[in-house]
Design an enzyme around this catalytic site. Structure first.
Site, PDB file in Angstrom:
ATOM      1  N   TYR A  58       0.827  -1.197   0.000  1.00 52.86           N
ATOM      2  CA  TYR A  58       0.000   0.000   0.000  1.00 52.86           C
ATOM      3  C   TYR A  58       0.872   1.262   0.000  1.00 52.86           C
ATOM      4  CZ  TYR A  58      -4.499  -2.248   1.382  1.00 52.86           C
ATOM      5  OH  TYR A  58      -5.668  -2.974   1.432  1.00 52.86           O
TER       6      TYR A  58
ATOM      7  N   CYS B  84      -2.747  -1.477   9.976  1.00 53.59           N
ATOM      8  CA  CYS B  84      -1.910  -0.932   8.921  1.00 53.59           C
ATOM      9  C   CYS B  84      -1.860   0.587   9.078  1.00 53.59           C
ATOM     10  CB  CYS B  84      -2.529  -1.299   7.568  1.00 53.59           C
ATOM     11  SG  CYS B  84      -1.684  -0.580   6.152  1.00 53.59           S
TER      12      CYS B  84
ATOM     13  N   CYS C 228       5.266   0.849  10.681  1.00 52.50           N
ATOM     14  CA  CYS C 228       4.586  -0.013   9.705  1.00 52.50           C
ATOM     15  C   CYS C 228       4.447  -1.374  10.371  1.00 52.50           C
ATOM     16  CB  CYS C 228       5.428  -0.115   8.434  1.00 52.50           C
ATOM     17  SG  CYS C 228       4.909  -1.413   7.293  1.00 52.50           S
ATOM     18  N   THR C 229       3.270  -1.982  10.245  1.00 50.50           N
ATOM     19  CA  THR C 229       3.025  -3.219  11.001  1.00 50.50           C
ATOM     20  C   THR C 229       3.831  -4.412  10.486  1.00 50.50           C
ATOM     21  OG1 THR C 229       1.050  -3.600   9.628  1.00 50.50           O
ATOM     22  CG2 THR C 229       0.730  -2.538  11.764  1.00 50.50           C
TER      23      THR C 229
HETATM   24  N1  DGL Z   1       1.708  -2.770   6.961  1.00 47.42           N
HETATM   25  C1  DGL Z   1       1.389  -1.510   6.421  1.00 47.42           C
HETATM   26  C2  DGL Z   1       1.598  -0.350   7.354  1.00 47.42           C
HETATM   27  O1  DGL Z   1       1.506  -0.532   8.552  1.00 47.42           O
HETATM   28  C3  DGL Z   1       1.580  -1.225   4.956  1.00 47.42           C
HETATM   29  C4  DGL Z   1       2.756  -1.751   4.245  1.00 47.42           C
HETATM   30  C5  DGL Z   1       2.595  -1.631   2.734  1.00 47.42           C
HETATM   31  O2  DGL Z   1       1.756  -2.333   2.206  1.00 47.42           O
HETATM   32  O3  DGL Z   1       3.279  -0.801   2.119  1.00 47.42           O
HETATM   33  O4  DGL Z   1       1.816   0.748   6.941  1.00 47.42           O
END
Ligand code: DGL
Length: 263
Positions: free
Chosen positions: A43, A74, A185-186
């Site tokens: 994302y 996220c 970021c998770t």
């Molecule tokens: N895990 C996501 C977050 O906490 C997004 C990572 C991605 O898809 O770029 O931002």
């Protein structure tokens, strides 16, 4: 009275499993639904409009599966989409994630805090507001990490390639005097052991999964919606379900069946 409906959790991919683990630890009697939007990962480089559309579709799906609450596991999706979901579903408890700027600003002794996150999170208005609110007395250095999510999606948490990529992001932060690093970021909690090897012991690593699980517990408790059942967990992926199934033992700690989410 207990509410045994499940909690819906989603992320662009496997990152939200780091949050799901914290929820399982804190709320072991809750049934969980997890959707990895792996067909659209990462994302981080996508437009806010695109991510909002994903949030709309996935939230509707999880609520259709009977979810009593939603967790946007996220940071990027929260920054782009949580405000709209709150408007759309005012009656549903929604918990999002944001980089832990407030605790990091309290923890730093050098006065320099580094934030590792996606480009989308770092460019968002929500993140700018967070800095205005909590970081006026510290220097915050932001570091997008393109490519890192892809390594973690593949279950590659410690290869020379992942190590070298991570070092290019972390070393400049250390060189500028950061003593506190926010994992914004998770996906990144999964490479915490690698990160810990790379930074001096005095550097504090801050992430938000446990705080999100606490917040979820508080909200469900206030609404009298905690479960008292024999819990179960169900998984979906919008990518290739077998790929998620392959990394579940490593990232979730158990095998599970993964269904395909087609939208
Ligand atoms: N895990 C996501 C977050 O906490 C997004 C990572 C991605 O898809 O770029 O931002």
């Amino acid at each position: 009275m207990a509410d045994n409906a499940p909690i819906g959790v989603f992320d662009s991919g496997v990152g939200g499993l780091s949050v799901l683990r914290e929820i399982r630890l804190r709320l072991p009697r809750e049934s969980l639904l997890y959707l990895a939007d792996s067909g659209h990962v990462p994302y981080g480089e996508k437009s806010p409009e695109f991510i909002r559309e994903r949030c709309r579709l996935i939230a509707a799906f999880l609520l259709g599966q009977g979810a009593k609450a939603l967790v946007l596991a996220c940071n990027t999706a929260t920054a782009a989409g949580i405000a709209e979901l709150r408007e759309r579903y005012p009656q549903i408890p929604l918990v999002g994630m944001e980089p832990a700027v407030k605790p990091a600003a309290r923890a730093t002794r050098s006065g320099v805090v580094g934030v590792l996150a996606t480009t989308g999170t770092l460019k968002s208005a929500r993140f700018a507001a967070l800095l205005d609110r909590f970081a006026s007395d510290v220097r915050v250095i932001t570091q997008p990490c393109p490519g890192l999510v892809e390594c973690i999606e593949a279950g590659d948490l410690s290869s020379p390639k992942t190590r070298a990529l991570l070092a290019t992001f972390v070393q400049p932060l250390l060189d500028q005097g950061c003593d506190t690093l926010i994992l914004g970021c998770t996906h990144y909690p999964f490479i915490k052991p690698l990160l810990a090897e790379m930074v001096p012991p005095a550097v504090t690593l801050v992430d938000t999964g446990a705080a999100v699980a606490r917040q979820l517990e508080t909200i469900l408790m206030e609404r009298n919606q905690l479960a008292g059942s024999e819990p179960g967990t169900r998984f979906w992926s919008s990518g290739e379900p077998h790929r998620l199934a392959q990394v579940l033992p490593l990232l979730w700690g158990e095998d599970a069946t993964v269904s395909y989410y087609p939208d």
